[in-house]
Design an enzyme around this catalytic site. Structure first.
Site, PDB file in Angstrom:
ATOM      1  N   ASP A 139      -4.645   0.274   2.468  1.00 23.52           N
ATOM      2  CA  ASP A 139      -4.357  -0.350   1.326  1.00 23.52           C
ATOM      3  C   ASP A 139      -4.544  -1.885   1.030  1.00 23.52           C
ATOM      4  O   ASP A 139      -4.270  -2.933   1.853  1.00 23.52           O
ATOM      5  CB  ASP A 139      -2.879  -0.248   0.753  1.00 23.52           C
ATOM      6  CG  ASP A 139      -2.234   0.995   1.084  1.00 23.52           C
ATOM      7  OD1 ASP A 139      -2.986   1.804   1.381  1.00 23.52           O
ATOM      8  OD2 ASP A 139      -1.013   0.862   0.924  1.00 23.52           O
ATOM      9  N   GLU A 162       3.296   6.515  -4.142  1.00 25.66           N
ATOM     10  CA  GLU A 162       3.193   5.290  -2.936  1.00 25.66           C
ATOM     11  C   GLU A 162       2.483   4.055  -4.003  1.00 25.66           C
ATOM     12  O   GLU A 162       2.054   4.438  -5.174  1.00 25.66           O
ATOM     13  CB  GLU A 162       2.097   5.538  -2.177  1.00 25.66           C
ATOM     14  CG  GLU A 162       2.985   6.642  -1.198  1.00 25.66           C
ATOM     15  CD  GLU A 162       1.838   6.576   0.003  1.00 25.66           C
ATOM     16  OE1 GLU A 162       2.619   6.787   1.273  1.00 25.66           O
ATOM     17  OE2 GLU A 162       0.760   6.907   0.069  1.00 25.66           O
TER      18      GLU A 162
HETATM   19  C1  FRU Z   1      -0.360   4.023   1.157  1.00 25.90           C
HETATM   20  C2  FRU Z   1       0.637   3.787   2.303  1.00 25.90           C
HETATM   21  C3  FRU Z   1       1.798   2.946   1.829  1.00 25.90           C
HETATM   22  C4  FRU Z   1       2.480   2.304   3.095  1.00 25.90           C
HETATM   23  C5  FRU Z   1       1.119   1.847   3.719  1.00 25.90           C
HETATM   24  C6  FRU Z   1       1.241   1.890   4.946  1.00 25.90           C
HETATM   25  O1  FRU Z   1      -1.710   4.232   1.312  1.00 25.90           O
HETATM   26  O2  FRU Z   1       1.076   4.544   2.644  1.00 25.90           O
HETATM   27  O3  FRU Z   1       2.816   3.734   1.168  1.00 25.90           O
HETATM   28  O4  FRU Z   1       3.148   1.192   2.563  1.00 25.90           O
HETATM   29  O5  FRU Z   1       0.217   3.070   3.164  1.00 25.90           O
HETATM   30  O6  FRU Z   1      -0.086   1.664   5.771  1.00 25.90           O
END
Ligand code: FRU
Length: 482
Positions: free
Chosen positions: A24, A196
């Site tokens: 992300d 998320e």
């Molecule tokens: C989204 C996620 C978030 C988390 C991150 C971990 O892709 O799963 O919810 O903070 O990636 O890398």
């Protein structure tokens, strides 16, 4: 040591870290003349793990320079996704003098997930974790993460929203340190997986500042339209405490109909427009992507706006950020007013990175479009086309190159469309391992990774079962941004 970005399959005008795993985008902020892109990063390997915040900086949204890793795991766990707010007036009291700085909001992912802050006085190059952490303790919810902080002008408060299971929870603060619970939003929209990385902003409809909507974007894994992880959005009102959905129907609004646009986040600190970027991958197969020594890429920056469609319904529009135009390469090919039936290979075309803009009238055609990254000998092609019988824009990566690294990689992805003025507009960005399609002025968007051989660099235009009128077609080179 000099880093080479000139590898086969390395995107040339999309951000990738020099090496290792990335997911992300995090902490995106425009601050003192720089765009900051932080991101979920494993400094020690090319699989998910040791999650830290990597960092890159750009002055133009096109050329990015990788920086030192910004935040690394500690005794509270890994550093998961989050956001950054500039605290220019030192409302937090975290900064030594009157001059403020940047505050990063992140999730510590250890035994529990909670929200913490770190602050920086040198434009994000170095960070101190706050001693009073966590600023939002875990209330007993397993998935409790991804704080996005925005400034809510109308109520004079900062708002933090975060993902909690299949809900979004809202908190408010006056000083960015003390947070109180406000409300939650859920029980609607797509529910196929955990929610998320939420995002929230207000936009005018058709540019009318008197008629605005709040856009709440959430990502979900799995269960999204193209399979696996993807984003949806809700339109409505946010009064500083509660988000209320206001749409004519409770249909699901997908952000992108391709497989590879996840965890989109908009830059804080850009006052006049909303520009977001996303991780160009999918949790289903992210760890198997055939690239080395890096794994993970970002989408192009996109400007987000709202427009009424022909039925008067408000829809999200995504267009490549204007800055991308300034960095177009030379015009490689141009055509206008051509009736095409069958297939037409563009002679001598051998390109891996380019941009197509096309306006086409379907005529009697049943399906038309482009075979990109095309090699008849190697039987490789990625098809971006329009199916006139079903009114669908699609990307077909069944024979796009390497697909066998994961069972669910090969596929065809479709976005419902509608012909306006009888014209189909396709704006396509092709890179060494991605294709982004903005159809009909950004009404439908499809983002997909592809892994073709470098030799598959041909291009063909085609029309099946009748002829198509190519009203205009331009192909521009996209030079490397490294
Ligand atoms: C989204 C996620 C978030 C988390 C991150 C971990 O892709 O799963 O919810 O903070 O990636 O890398």
């Amino acid at each position: 040591e000099e880093i080479s970005y000139d590898q086969s399959l390395r995107p040339q005008y999309h951000y990738t870290p020099a090496e290792n795993w990335m997911n992300d985008p995090n902490g995106m902020v425009y601050y003192e003349g720089e765009y900051h892109l932080f991101y979920q990063y494993n400094p020690d390997g090319d699989q998910f793990g040791n999650m830290s915040w990597g960092h890159a900086v750009s002055e133009d949204l096109v050329h990015w320079e990788e920086q030192e890793v910004a935040l690394t795991p500690d005794e509270h766990g890994m550093i998961f996704s989050g956001s950054i707010m500039a605290d220019k007036e030192n409302k937090s009291g975290l900064f030594p003098g009157e001059e403020g700085g940047l505050i990063a909001f992140y999730t510590s992912a250890g035994n529990v997930q909670d929200q913490r802050i770190a602050y920086s006085t040198d434009s994000g190059r170095t960070w101190k974790k706050h001693e009073g952490n966590p600023v939002v303790p875990n209330p007993g919810i397993e998935d409790f993460r991804d704080p996005k902080v925005i400034w809510h002008e109308q109520s004079g408060k900062y708002i933090m929203l975060l993902a909690a299971g299949k809900k979004v929870m809202f908190y408010g603060s006056e000083n960015l340190v003390d947070w109180e619970y406000l409300s939650e939003f859920g029980d609607t929209g797509a529910q196929g997986g955990v929610w998320e990385t939420p995002e929230l902003f207000e936009l005018p409809v058709d540019g009318d500042e008197e008629d605005t909507r709040w856009v709440l974007q959430v990502d979900m894994n799995p269960g999204s339209i193209a399979g696996g992880s993807g984003g949806q959005y809700f339109l409505g009102d946010f009064d500083g405490a509660v988000f209320t959905r206001q749409e004519k129907s409770n249909d699901i609004n997908w952000v992108d109909y391709g497989t590879d646009f996840y965890a989109a986040q908009a830059f804080n600190g850009m006052d006049d427009r909303v520009v977001w970027m996303a991780w160009m991958s999918n949790w289903t197969y992210a760890s198997s992507l055939p690239t080395d020594p890096w794994r993970g890429a970002m989408s192009l920056p996109r400007e987000v706006t709202l427009q009424k469609d022909n039925n008067g319904e408000v829809q999200l529009i995504q267009q490549p950020a204007d800055e991308l135009k300034d960095h177009r390469g030379e015009l490689l090919y141009e055509a206008a007013g051509i009736e095409l039936e069958g297939s037409e290979t563009i002679d001598g075309f051998e390109e891996e990175t380019y941009e197509i803009t096309a306006e086409m009238e379907p005529g009697s055609s049943g399906e038309f479009g482009f075979r990109i990254r095309y090699s008849p000998d190697m039987q490789e092609e990625t098809i971006v086309g329009y199916d006139t019988k079903n009114d669908v824009v699609f990307t077909d990566r069944l024979n796009s190159g390497k697909t066998d690294f994961h069972d669910s990689f090969a596929g065809v992805y479709r976005a419902p469309s509608r012909l306006e003025d009888g014209t189909v507009k396709l704006h396509i960005f092709v890179d060494r391992s991605s294709v982004e399609v903005f159809a009909n002025d950004g009404q439908q968007v499809l983002t997909t990774r592809i892994f073709p051989f470098p030799e598959s660099s041909g291009l063909e235009i085609y029309s099946k079962e009748g002829d198509v009128n190519i009203k205009s077609l331009q192909i521009y080179d996209r030079p490397s941004a490294w």
